[in-house]
Write a protein that holds these residues in place. Structure first.
Motif, PDB file in Angstrom:
ATOM      1  N   ALA A 105      15.648  55.885  60.335  1.00  0.00           N
ATOM      2  CA  ALA A 105      15.013  56.259  59.380  1.00  0.00           C
ATOM      3  C   ALA A 105      14.538  55.040  58.407  1.00  0.00           C
ATOM      4  CB  ALA A 105      15.805  57.367  58.446  1.00  0.00           C
ATOM      5  N   ARG A 108      11.374  53.607  59.354  1.00  0.00           N
ATOM      6  CA  ARG A 108      10.403  54.448  59.226  1.00  0.00           C
ATOM      7  C   ARG A 108      10.071  54.176  57.841  1.00  0.00           C
ATOM      8  NH1 ARG A 108       9.802  59.549  57.188  1.00  0.00           N
ATOM      9  NH2 ARG A 108       7.539  60.299  57.371  1.00  0.00           N
ATOM     10  N   GLY A 109      11.225  54.139  56.992  1.00  0.00           N
ATOM     11  CA  GLY A 109      10.906  53.615  55.595  1.00  0.00           C
ATOM     12  C   GLY A 109      10.133  52.629  55.223  1.00  0.00           C
ATOM     13  N   VAL A 112       6.450  53.166  56.607  1.00  0.00           N
ATOM     14  CA  VAL A 112       5.501  53.838  55.482  1.00  0.00           C
ATOM     15  C   VAL A 112       4.983  53.116  54.521  1.00  0.00           C
ATOM     16  CG1 VAL A 112       5.677  55.745  53.939  1.00  0.00           C
ATOM     17  CG2 VAL A 112       6.500  56.051  56.265  1.00  0.00           C
ATOM     18  N   LEU A 137      10.937  57.381  48.564  1.00  0.00           N
ATOM     19  CA  LEU A 137      12.365  57.057  49.466  1.00  0.00           C
ATOM     20  C   LEU A 137      13.430  57.586  48.720  1.00  0.00           C
ATOM     21  CD1 LEU A 137      11.277  53.327  49.746  1.00  0.00           C
ATOM     22  CD2 LEU A 137      10.732  55.014  51.338  1.00  0.00           C
ATOM     23  N   THR A 288       4.502  60.876  50.472  1.00  0.00           N
ATOM     24  CA  THR A 288       4.901  60.978  51.754  1.00  0.00           C
ATOM     25  C   THR A 288       6.072  60.906  51.529  1.00  0.00           C
ATOM     26  OG1 THR A 288       3.020  59.843  52.851  1.00  0.00           O
ATOM     27  CG2 THR A 288       5.073  59.935  53.913  1.00  0.00           C
ATOM     28  N   VAL A 290      10.125  60.418  52.516  1.00  0.00           N
ATOM     29  CA  VAL A 290      11.071  59.600  53.457  1.00  0.00           C
ATOM     30  C   VAL A 290      12.385  59.611  52.986  1.00  0.00           C
ATOM     31  CG1 VAL A 290      11.493  57.336  54.580  1.00  0.00           C
ATOM     32  CG2 VAL A 290       9.182  57.914  53.996  1.00  0.00           C
TER      33      VAL A 290
END
Length: 322
Positions: A105, A108-109, A112, A137, A288, A290
């Motif tokens: 995760a 991924r953060g 992004v 986030l 988005t 996250v």
């Protein structure tokens, strides 16, 4: 002989031509010594370049010499823009390269945030011409959320050349309250934050949830939403749409500390409940999402535990930590 003359990257700035450093409690930028003297314009700050333009249909396109700011002038402007961002000094050296991910995760953060920064087009529009979507986030304390926001803003300001600002939400509330005592309105303080091209709001959901705080937050986000401005957020509260069942922390049977209870309740709190349905709905469209897992390690705590010297009690016995 300087780094540029030898073809080698500067050991101080790594070839970026600018340096980030901590000055007191804020992050600041300066032009690196390797680039203070400009060989392109010889210190004039501008250069003559040829541009093709049509001023008469009869004459058609012609080449003209025009005066433009030199790269050294643009560099100084971007350094000045960065010094207006207001990033905390503790993240002055934050970059995408030195962000350490402990789980998928977090990776991924980072992806992004890095994709957003590298794909951002000055002016704040996406490929379809609409407002560029920001990101939010969510995760426990010490998991690098502010680090990623700082790395994003540094890239946008110094590499793309946009105006950006960073605010920690509780400090913004305090600034507005002080402004009231000086005869200022909340709108005078919120105005510049509403207009800046990219705004990063840290610690979203923090505070007492008073009418003043909720009205301030709602006005700021509404202004940016209506103007199609790009906004980034970080929060300790969950982005889950619904409250999950409380998890009982591991502890001896029949024993539960007050801190255990507080942590459990905090983990169960939702951002939607902290900011209200109206703001949360807009966040869904603006960003988005996250979410970092609740068990993501606290980087600051992990670093302290690794660096802390071993203390010994008298008699050679190790003292037990509390």
């Amino acid at each position: 002989m300087g780094a540029k003359a030898t073809g080698e990257a500067c050991a101080v700035c790594g070839g970026r031509t600018w340096v980030l450093e901590r000055r007191g409690d804020v992050a600041m930028a300066r032009v690196c010594a390797c680039s203070e003297s400009c060989s392109v314009c010889d210190g004039r700050g501008h250069v003559l370049v040829e541009r093709e333009a049509v001023f008469s249909q009869k004459m058609g396109p012609r080449l003209y010499e025009v005066m433009e700011p030199c790269i050294c002038t643009r560099r100084r402007r971007r350094v000045a823009l960065f010094n207006d961002v207001g990033l905390p000094g503790v993240v002055s050296h934050a970059s995408f390269d030195n962000y350490r991910a402990f789980n998928e995760a977090q990776d991924r953060g980072r992806g992004v945030a890095m994709h957003f920064a590298h794909q951002y087009v000055k002016g704040g529009t996406d490929a379809k011409g609409g407002p560029a979507k920001g990101f939010i986030l969510s995760g426990p304390v010490g998991t690098g959320k502010t680090h990623l926001m700082a790395a994003t803003l540094a890239h946008l300001v110094l590499e793309v050349g946009i105006r950006a600002r960073y605010v920690e939400i509780s400090l913004l509330y305090a600034t507005i309250r002080r402004g009231f005592q000086e005869g200022k309105s909340g709108g005078e303080i919120i105005g510049p934050l509403s207009d800046v091209e990219v705004l990063a709001i840290d610690e979203l959901g923090k505070g007492r949830g008073s009418p003043f705080e909720m009205e301030t937050l709602d006005e700021l986000i509404a202004r940016r939403y209506n103007a199609g401005r790009t906004t980034l957020f970080a929060t300790n509260y969950s982005l889950e749409p619904e409250r999950k069942a409380l998890r009982t922390p591991s502890a001896p049977a029949g024993y539960r500390t007050t801190e255990d209870a507080r942590n459990t309740a905090r983990e169960a709190e939702l951002l939607r409940e902290r900011v209200g349905e109206r703001i949360y709905s807009r966040l869904c469209e603006m960003c988005t999402f996250v979410e970092l897992p609740r068990d993501t390690p606290d980087r600051r705590r992990t670093r302290q535990e690794m660096d802390a010297p071993m203390h010994h009690a008298p008699g050679g016995l190790r003292s037990a930590g509390r």
